[in-house]
Write a protein that holds these residues in place. Sequence first.
Motif, PDB file in Angstrom:
ATOM      1  N   ARG A 127       6.297  -8.339   3.084  1.00 55.22           N
ATOM      2  CA  ARG A 127       5.260  -9.039   2.326  1.00 55.22           C
ATOM      3  C   ARG A 127       5.535  -8.905   0.822  1.00 55.22           C
ATOM      4  NH1 ARG A 127      -0.067  -9.656   4.221  1.00 55.22           N
ATOM      5  NH2 ARG A 127      -0.735  -8.882   2.214  1.00 55.22           N
ATOM      6  N   PRO A 128       5.308  -9.982   0.038  1.00 55.30           N
ATOM      7  CA  PRO A 128       5.558  -9.890  -1.403  1.00 55.30           C
ATOM      8  C   PRO A 128       4.674  -8.859  -2.088  1.00 55.30           C
ATOM      9  CG  PRO A 128       4.366 -11.910  -0.850  1.00 55.30           C
ATOM     10  CD  PRO A 128       4.843 -11.310   0.441  1.00 55.30           C
ATOM     11  N   ASP A 129       3.531  -8.525  -1.504  1.00 59.06           N
ATOM     12  CA  ASP A 129       2.635  -7.540  -2.105  1.00 59.06           C
ATOM     13  C   ASP A 129       2.733  -6.197  -1.386  1.00 59.06           C
ATOM     14  OD1 ASP A 129       1.542  -8.517   0.222  1.00 59.06           O
ATOM     15  OD2 ASP A 129      -0.530  -8.429  -0.480  1.00 59.06           O
ATOM     16  N   TYR A 130       3.868  -5.951  -0.722  1.00 56.91           N
ATOM     17  CA  TYR A 130       4.054  -4.695   0.012  1.00 56.91           C
ATOM     18  C   TYR A 130       3.937  -3.509  -0.938  1.00 56.91           C
ATOM     19  CZ  TYR A 130       6.488  -0.880   2.372  1.00 56.91           C
ATOM     20  OH  TYR A 130       6.824   0.337   2.903  1.00 56.91           O
ATOM     21  N   ASP A 131       3.250  -2.485  -0.483  1.00 53.53           N
ATOM     22  CA  ASP A 131       3.081  -1.254  -1.239  1.00 53.53           C
ATOM     23  C   ASP A 131       3.509  -0.108  -0.335  1.00 53.53           C
ATOM     24  OD1 ASP A 131       2.129   1.072  -2.492  1.00 53.53           O
ATOM     25  OD2 ASP A 131       0.467   0.004  -3.434  1.00 53.53           O
ATOM     26  N   PRO A 132       4.505   0.677  -0.733  1.00 53.73           N
ATOM     27  CA  PRO A 132       4.978   1.753   0.137  1.00 53.73           C
ATOM     28  C   PRO A 132       3.909   2.764   0.497  1.00 53.73           C
ATOM     29  CG  PRO A 132       5.866   1.980  -2.097  1.00 53.73           C
ATOM     30  CD  PRO A 132       5.241   0.625  -2.011  1.00 53.73           C
ATOM     31  N   ARG A 133       2.825   2.817  -0.278  1.00 52.02           N
ATOM     32  CA  ARG A 133       1.736   3.742   0.054  1.00 52.02           C
ATOM     33  C   ARG A 133       1.020   3.326   1.331  1.00 52.02           C
ATOM     34  NH1 ARG A 133      -1.974   3.548  -5.034  1.00 52.02           N
ATOM     35  NH2 ARG A 133      -1.523   1.353  -4.669  1.00 52.02           N
ATOM     36  N   ASP A 134       1.229   2.074   1.757  1.00 50.75           N
ATOM     37  CA  ASP A 134       0.558   1.580   2.955  1.00 50.75           C
ATOM     38  C   ASP A 134       1.349   1.861   4.228  1.00 50.75           C
ATOM     39  OD1 ASP A 134      -1.532   0.578   1.483  1.00 50.75           O
ATOM     40  OD2 ASP A 134      -0.620  -1.384   1.222  1.00 50.75           O
ATOM     41  N   ASP A 135       2.410   2.636   4.125  1.00 53.98           N
ATOM     42  CA  ASP A 135       3.246   2.918   5.286  1.00 53.98           C
ATOM     43  C   ASP A 135       3.127   4.395   5.650  1.00 53.98           C
ATOM     44  OD1 ASP A 135       5.051   2.636   7.311  1.00 53.98           O
ATOM     45  OD2 ASP A 135       6.818   2.544   6.020  1.00 53.98           O
ATOM     46  N   PRO A 136       2.452   4.724   6.761  1.00 52.68           N
ATOM     47  CA  PRO A 136       1.814   3.829   7.724  1.00 52.68           C
ATOM     48  C   PRO A 136       0.441   3.368   7.221  1.00 52.68           C
ATOM     49  CG  PRO A 136       1.470   6.098   8.397  1.00 52.68           C
ATOM     50  CD  PRO A 136       2.339   6.154   7.174  1.00 52.68           C
ATOM     51  N   PRO A 137      -0.018   2.212   7.683  1.00 53.84           N
ATOM     52  CA  PRO A 137      -1.317   1.709   7.212  1.00 53.84           C
ATOM     53  C   PRO A 137      -2.488   2.529   7.746  1.00 53.84           C
ATOM     54  CG  PRO A 137      -0.454   0.305   8.942  1.00 53.84           C
ATOM     55  CD  PRO A 137       0.633   1.282   8.606  1.00 53.84           C
ATOM     56  N   TRP A 138      -3.484   2.704   6.891  1.00 51.36           N
ATOM     57  CA  TRP A 138      -4.731   3.367   7.258  1.00 51.36           C
ATOM     58  C   TRP A 138      -5.866   2.357   7.116  1.00 51.36           C
ATOM     59  CZ3 TRP A 138      -6.337   8.924   7.280  1.00 51.36           C
ATOM     60  CH2 TRP A 138      -5.248   9.783   7.538  1.00 51.36           C
ATOM     61  N   ALA A 139      -6.955   2.590   7.844  1.00 55.95           N
ATOM     62  CA  ALA A 139      -8.121   1.717   7.723  1.00 55.95           C
ATOM     63  C   ALA A 139      -9.380   2.458   8.161  1.00 55.95           C
ATOM     64  CB  ALA A 139      -7.950   0.453   8.560  1.00 55.95           C
ATOM     65  N   MET A 140     -10.496   2.016   7.619  1.00 53.99           N
ATOM     66  CA  MET A 140     -11.799   2.448   8.116  1.00 53.99           C
ATOM     67  C   MET A 140     -12.253   1.406   9.127  1.00 53.99           C
ATOM     68  SD  MET A 140     -15.502   2.885   6.178  1.00 53.99           S
ATOM     69  CE  MET A 140     -15.219   4.514   5.488  1.00 53.99           C
TER      70      MET A 140
END
Length: 223
Positions: A2-15
Motif C-alpha cells: 500500500r502507498p500509505d504502508y507504515d511499518p508500525r502496522d506490522d503486525p496490524p492491531w485493532a480494537m
Amino acid sequence: MRPDYDPRDDPPWAMQLVVRAEKASPPAHGAVCEAAAEAVVRLLTDPRATGPEGEWHAAVAEWESRRIRKVTRRARGVRWPEVQELPGVTVQHDGAEVRAFPPSEVAEVPPQIAKLQVAGLDLADAEVPPPAPAAPYAAIALNPGVTMTTGKAAAQCGHAAQLLLRQAGAGDLAAWAAGGLRVHLARDVPWGDCVPKATVAVRDGGFTEVAPGTMTAIAWIVR
C-alpha cells in the motif's frame, strides 16, 4: 505494498467493537455511533487501561503506538451474551448496545469475536433524532459528503472520541469526565464552518469503504 504502508502496522492491531443488532429490534444508526464512541472512551479511561499495572494497559499502549484501527462487528441471539463473557466495556444508549474490547493483534482476536460478521452493518436512523444532552458532552460530526455504513461510521466516531480524549485541553477533559463522558452525534451542522473550529479531525486509513486520507469525522467538547 500500500502507498500509505507504515511499518508500525506490522503486525496490524485493532480494537474490536461489537454492536448488538437483533433482527426484530435493530438499533438506530445514530445511537450505535454514539454508543460506540462512548464505549471506546470508557474502555480507555477504565483503571484496567490507565494504571501501569492494569491488565489492559500494555495492549492499549502498543495499539496506540500504531494506527488506531477499529473493527465493527455485529452480534445477535446467543452471540451477544457470548461476547459479554470476554473482557471489555459495554455501553447501552438510546436502544443501542455496543461492547468495546481491549485491542489486540488482528490475527489474535478471540474466536467468539472472530466469527462475527464485519461487513453489512447498515442501519436506518431514527425518524426524529434525539436532541443534544445538557452540556458538557462531546460533539461528533460525520462528513456529510462521505457515504459510510453504520459499522464504518461507528468506527469513525470511536476514532474521533479517542482523539478528543487524547488531545483536548485539560479543562475540557475535566468537564467532559464530570458530565459522564457523554457523546452526541451532531447532525445537520455547517460542516465547512465546523471543521476549522473542531478540536480533532479523523482522516481515514483507507482500509475499508473510503479512500486513504479522507476526513470522515470531527469532534469537540461542548461546555
